[in-house]
Design a protein around this motif. Structure first.
Motif, PDB file in Angstrom:
ATOM      1  N   GLY A  13       0.595  -1.507  -0.099  1.00  0.00           N
ATOM      2  CA  GLY A  13      -0.082   0.001   0.012  1.00  0.00           C
ATOM      3  C   GLY A  13       0.861   1.037  -0.288  1.00  0.00           C
ATOM      4  N   PRO A  14       0.649   2.077   1.276  1.00  0.00           N
ATOM      5  CA  PRO A  14       0.759   3.665  -0.088  1.00  0.00           C
ATOM      6  C   PRO A  14       2.324   3.850   1.653  1.00  0.00           C
ATOM      7  N   SER A  15       2.541   2.974   2.899  1.00  0.00           N
ATOM      8  CA  SER A  15       3.714   2.417   3.694  1.00  0.00           C
ATOM      9  C   SER A  15       3.724   1.345   3.772  1.00  0.00           C
ATOM     10  N   PHE A  16       5.255   1.943   4.237  1.00  0.00           N
ATOM     11  CA  PHE A  16       5.103  -0.290   5.052  1.00  0.00           C
ATOM     12  C   PHE A  16       6.572   0.261   6.126  1.00  0.00           C
ATOM     13  N   THR A  17       6.965   0.036   7.021  1.00  0.00           N
ATOM     14  CA  THR A  17       8.566   0.639   7.919  1.00  0.00           C
ATOM     15  C   THR A  17       8.182  -1.434   8.383  1.00  0.00           C
ATOM     16  N   ARG A  18       9.261  -1.242   8.427  1.00  0.00           N
ATOM     17  CA  ARG A  18      10.141  -3.320   9.707  1.00  0.00           C
ATOM     18  C   ARG A  18      11.680  -1.935  10.050  1.00  0.00           C
ATOM     19  N   HIS A  19      11.947  -2.483  11.518  1.00  0.00           N
ATOM     20  CA  HIS A  19      12.840  -3.131  12.053  1.00  0.00           C
ATOM     21  C   HIS A  19      13.241  -4.448  12.426  1.00  0.00           C
ATOM     22  N   LEU A  20      14.540  -4.766  11.835  1.00  0.00           N
ATOM     23  CA  LEU A  20      15.025  -6.033  12.098  1.00  0.00           C
ATOM     24  C   LEU A  20      16.551  -5.934  12.809  1.00  0.00           C
ATOM     25  N   PHE A  32       9.160   1.736   3.221  1.00  0.00           N
ATOM     26  CA  PHE A  32       9.075   2.279   1.860  1.00  0.00           C
ATOM     27  C   PHE A  32       7.498   3.545   1.931  1.00  0.00           C
ATOM     28  N   GLU A  33       7.805   4.904   1.825  1.00  0.00           N
ATOM     29  CA  GLU A  33       6.446   6.067   1.829  1.00  0.00           C
ATOM     30  C   GLU A  33       6.285   6.519   0.466  1.00  0.00           C
ATOM     31  N   THR A  34       4.858   6.987   0.636  1.00  0.00           N
ATOM     32  CA  THR A  34       5.034   8.037  -0.225  1.00  0.00           C
ATOM     33  C   THR A  34       4.208   9.474   0.590  1.00  0.00           C
ATOM     34  N   ARG A  54      28.693   4.793  17.292  1.00  0.00           N
ATOM     35  CA  ARG A  54      27.998   3.606  17.027  1.00  0.00           C
ATOM     36  C   ARG A  54      27.018   4.504  15.665  1.00  0.00           C
ATOM     37  N   PRO A  55      28.081   5.162  14.547  1.00  0.00           N
ATOM     38  CA  PRO A  55      27.229   5.670  13.401  1.00  0.00           C
ATOM     39  C   PRO A  55      26.376   4.652  12.617  1.00  0.00           C
ATOM     40  N   HIS A  56      25.474   5.333  12.365  1.00  0.00           N
ATOM     41  CA  HIS A  56      23.804   4.649  11.485  1.00  0.00           C
ATOM     42  C   HIS A  56      24.456   4.874   9.806  1.00  0.00           C
ATOM     43  N   TRP A  57      23.383   3.904   8.714  1.00  0.00           N
ATOM     44  CA  TRP A  57      23.829   4.642   7.470  1.00  0.00           C
ATOM     45  C   TRP A  57      22.705   5.097   6.950  1.00  0.00           C
ATOM     46  N   ILE A  58      21.456   5.616   6.563  1.00  0.00           N
ATOM     47  CA  ILE A  58      20.623   5.816   5.321  1.00  0.00           C
ATOM     48  C   ILE A  58      21.226   5.699   3.836  1.00  0.00           C
ATOM     49  N   PHE A  59      20.210   5.638   2.831  1.00  0.00           N
ATOM     50  CA  PHE A  59      19.464   4.780   1.872  1.00  0.00           C
ATOM     51  C   PHE A  59      18.261   5.622   1.645  1.00  0.00           C
ATOM     52  N   GLN A  60      18.124   6.201   0.856  1.00  0.00           N
ATOM     53  CA  GLN A  60      16.772   6.895   0.267  1.00  0.00           C
ATOM     54  C   GLN A  60      16.676   7.059  -1.428  1.00  0.00           C
ATOM     55  N   TYR A  61      16.170   6.038  -1.707  1.00  0.00           N
ATOM     56  CA  TYR A  61      15.973   5.877  -3.331  1.00  0.00           C
ATOM     57  C   TYR A  61      14.552   6.615  -3.485  1.00  0.00           C
ATOM     58  N   THR A  62      14.667   7.269  -5.055  1.00  0.00           N
ATOM     59  CA  THR A  62      13.333   7.915  -4.541  1.00  0.00           C
ATOM     60  C   THR A  62      12.622   7.636  -6.284  1.00  0.00           C
ATOM     61  N   LEU A  63      11.256   7.034  -6.051  1.00  0.00           N
ATOM     62  CA  LEU A  63      10.755   6.064  -6.755  1.00  0.00           C
ATOM     63  C   LEU A  63      10.231   7.226  -8.335  1.00  0.00           C
ATOM     64  N   SER A  64       9.491   7.754  -7.496  1.00  0.00           N
ATOM     65  CA  SER A  64       8.420   8.939  -8.060  1.00  0.00           C
ATOM     66  C   SER A  64       8.370  10.397  -7.487  1.00  0.00           C
ATOM     67  N   TRP A 103       5.965  12.791  -2.855  1.00  0.00           N
ATOM     68  CA  TRP A 103       6.991  11.969  -2.999  1.00  0.00           C
ATOM     69  C   TRP A 103       7.115   9.990  -2.847  1.00  0.00           C
ATOM     70  N   THR A 104       7.876   9.812  -3.366  1.00  0.00           N
ATOM     71  CA  THR A 104       7.131   8.240  -3.330  1.00  0.00           C
ATOM     72  C   THR A 104       9.274   7.384  -3.332  1.00  0.00           C
ATOM     73  N   PHE A 105       8.939   6.958  -2.460  1.00  0.00           N
ATOM     74  CA  PHE A 105      10.486   6.254  -2.247  1.00  0.00           C
ATOM     75  C   PHE A 105      10.564   5.138  -1.224  1.00  0.00           C
ATOM     76  N   PHE A 106      11.822   4.535  -1.523  1.00  0.00           N
ATOM     77  CA  PHE A 106      12.068   3.357  -0.222  1.00  0.00           C
ATOM     78  C   PHE A 106      13.576   3.814   0.022  1.00  0.00           C
ATOM     79  N   TRP A 107      13.452   3.070   1.781  1.00  0.00           N
ATOM     80  CA  TRP A 107      14.415   3.087   2.311  1.00  0.00           C
ATOM     81  C   TRP A 107      15.563   2.366   3.275  1.00  0.00           C
ATOM     82  N   LEU A 108      16.438   2.592   3.730  1.00  0.00           N
ATOM     83  CA  LEU A 108      17.153   1.021   4.494  1.00  0.00           C
ATOM     84  C   LEU A 108      18.066   2.796   5.801  1.00  0.00           C
ATOM     85  N   ILE A 109      17.756   2.047   6.592  1.00  0.00           N
ATOM     86  CA  ILE A 109      18.603   2.663   7.769  1.00  0.00           C
ATOM     87  C   ILE A 109      19.642   1.567   8.317  1.00  0.00           C
TER      88      ILE A 109
END
Length: 174
Positions: A13-20, A32-34, A54-64, A103-109
Motif C-alpha cells: 500500500g502507501p507505506s511500510f516500515t520494518r525493523h530487523l 517504503f513511503e509516499t 556507533r554511527p548508522h547509515w541511511i540510503f533513500q531511493y526516489t521512485l517518483s 514523493w515516493t521512495f524506499f529507504w534503508l537505515i
C-alpha cells in the motif's frame, strides 16, 4: 509508475516500515513511503538518535516525485532514479518539497557496525546524491531487502542480504 514502485505498492500500500534485529550486530530498518506535499516530512541528520561512536547509515531511493537533500550548504532535488546516502549522525537534512504533489521512495537505515564502517570509508558515498537506474545491482539489492524481509526472518539471512547490498553499493559507486 516504475516496476519497483508498482511491486512495493501492490505489497504494502502507501507505506511500510520494518525493523530487523541482527542481535549484537545491530539492525536494519527498511521502509517504503509516499509523502504528500501537505505532510510534514523533515529529518535532521544530527537528530536521528545515532551516536558518533556507533554511527548508522541511511540510503533513500526516489521512485517518483522528488524531495530535497541538504548538505554542505547546498540544497539539491532528489528525483526519480536518485538516492541520497548519509552517515548518521552527520550534518545533512532531507525533506519533502511543497512544490511536489507526492514523493515516493524506499529507504534503508543500517546499524550493523561493519557495514556502516565500510560504507563510511567511501567519500563518494558519504552525504551525497547518487544516480542509479532501478536495474542497477545496488537498487535491486536494496529493494530485495524490503521484499524479502517484510516478515520475521532469520537474522543471518538478513545480515547476508545486508552484506550483499553493501558490496553492490561499492560496485555501483566505482
Amino acid at each position: 509508475m516504475n516496476l519497483i514502485e508498482g511491486r512495493l505498492t501492490q505489497l504494502f500500500g502507501p507505506s511500510f516500515t520494518r525493523h530487523l534485529s541482527l542481535g549484537e550486530n545491530g539492525g536494519l530498518s527498511v521502509g517504503f513511503e509516499t509523502v504528500p506535499n501537505a505532510a510534514s516530512y523533515r529529518w535532521d541528520g544530527m537528530r536521528r538518535g545515532a551516536h558518533a561512536k556507533r554511527p548508522h547509515w541511511i540510503f533513500q531511493y526516489t521512485l517518483s516525485g522528488w524531495g530535497i537533500f541538504e548538505t554542505g550548504g547546498l540544497a539539491r532535488k532528489v528525483g526519480r532514479g536518485q538516492a541520497f546516502c548519509a552517515g548518521i549522525p552527520s550534518r545533512h537534512l532531507y525533506r519533502n518539497d511543497d512544490s511536489c504533489e507526492k514523493w515516493t521512495f524506499f529507504w534503508l537505515i543500517v546499524s550493523h557496525p561493519y557495514v556502516v564502517e565500510r560504507l563510511l570509508k567511501h567519500a563518494n558515498l558519504a552525504n551525497t546524491l547518487v544516480e542509479w537506474p532501478e536495474s542497477s545491482g545496488a537498487i535491486r539489492a536494496a529493494a530485495s531487502l524490503l521484499l524479502e524481509y517484510r516478515e520475521e526472518s532469520d537474522p543471518y539471512d538478513v545480515e547476508n542480504a545486508a552484506f550483499h547490498w553493501m558490496i553492490e553499493m561499492e560496485r555501483s559507486a566505482f
